[in-house]
Motif scaffolding. Sequence first.
Motif, mmCIF file in Angstrom:
data_model
loop_
_atom_site.group_PDB
_atom_site.id
_atom_site.type_symbol
_atom_site.label_atom_id
_atom_site.label_comp_id
_atom_site.label_asym_id
_atom_site.label_seq_id
_atom_site.Cartn_x
_atom_site.Cartn_y
_atom_site.Cartn_z
ATOM 1 N N PRO A 17 0.839 -1.208 0.000
ATOM 2 C CA PRO A 17 0.000 0.000 0.000
ATOM 3 C C PRO A 17 0.871 1.254 0.000
ATOM 4 N N GLY A 18 0.652 2.136 -0.955
ATOM 5 C CA GLY A 18 1.413 3.381 -1.048
ATOM 6 C C GLY A 18 0.956 4.386 -0.005
ATOM 7 N N ARG A 19 1.759 5.402 0.170
ATOM 8 C CA ARG A 19 1.432 6.456 1.142
ATOM 9 C C ARG A 19 1.911 7.799 0.634
ATOM 10 N N SER A 20 1.261 8.833 1.121
ATOM 11 C CA SER A 20 1.667 10.218 0.883
ATOM 12 C C SER A 20 2.013 10.831 2.223
ATOM 13 N N PHE A 21 3.127 11.558 2.265
ATOM 14 C CA PHE A 21 3.587 12.187 3.495
ATOM 15 C C PHE A 21 3.694 13.690 3.283
ATOM 16 N N PRO A 22 2.767 14.475 3.851
ATOM 17 C CA PRO A 22 2.881 15.927 3.734
ATOM 18 C C PRO A 22 4.044 16.457 4.575
ATOM 19 N N VAL A 23 4.708 17.483 4.048
ATOM 20 C CA VAL A 23 5.846 18.091 4.731
ATOM 21 C C VAL A 23 5.680 19.600 4.653
ATOM 22 N N ASN A 24 5.755 20.260 5.794
ATOM 23 C CA ASN A 24 5.737 21.725 5.795
ATOM 24 C C ASN A 24 6.909 22.222 6.644
ATOM 25 N N ARG A 25 7.021 23.516 6.756
ATOM 26 C CA ARG A 25 8.166 24.064 7.503
ATOM 27 C C ARG A 25 8.139 23.634 8.966
ATOM 28 N N ALA A 26 6.960 23.540 9.559
ATOM 29 C CA ALA A 26 6.874 23.105 10.960
ATOM 30 C C ALA A 26 7.384 21.669 11.104
ATOM 31 N N THR A 27 7.090 20.813 10.120
ATOM 32 C CA THR A 27 7.593 19.437 10.132
ATOM 33 C C THR A 27 9.115 19.440 10.151
ATOM 34 N N LEU A 28 9.718 20.318 9.331
ATOM 35 C CA LEU A 28 11.176 20.373 9.247
ATOM 36 C C LEU A 28 11.808 20.867 10.543
#
Length: 144
Positions: A17-28
């Motif tokens: 099963p594939g996945r998408s991982f959102p990344v924003n500046r707060a994540t970094l």
Amino acid sequence: MTAKVSYDDVEVGTELPGRSFPVNRATLVAYAGASGDFNPIHWNEKFAKEVGLPDVIAHGMFTMASAIRVVTDWTGDPAAVVDYGVRFTRPVVVPNDDKGAVIEVSAKVAAKLDDDARTVRVDLTVTSDGKKVLGQSRAVVALA
């Protein structure tokens, strides 16, 4: 813990099963705190552009760790991963907007390696903004 996936039930070509991982500046920023990697290319847009990058970029190890989650989620046991390697091909650019970036991961069983050890090789495809960000992304996994 042991992998929940049975070696006998897996064939070459089995898709995970594939996945998408959102990344924003707060994540970094959160990852920088957890990893101790406070390189300004991961949080300072001005600095990133001064060194020739298009914008702030995600940590390579964050991208790599996000990708392997597809495998660990599939097996149900992170310890089932006995080897994992990638080639960093392109950075994940994370703009300072409401969207950020998304790391897209798909994977499939590429080979059954050892019947006695019950290991398989899983090849991952990792992209962001339609471009491959990790090359030669492969994991060797011991299954139940």
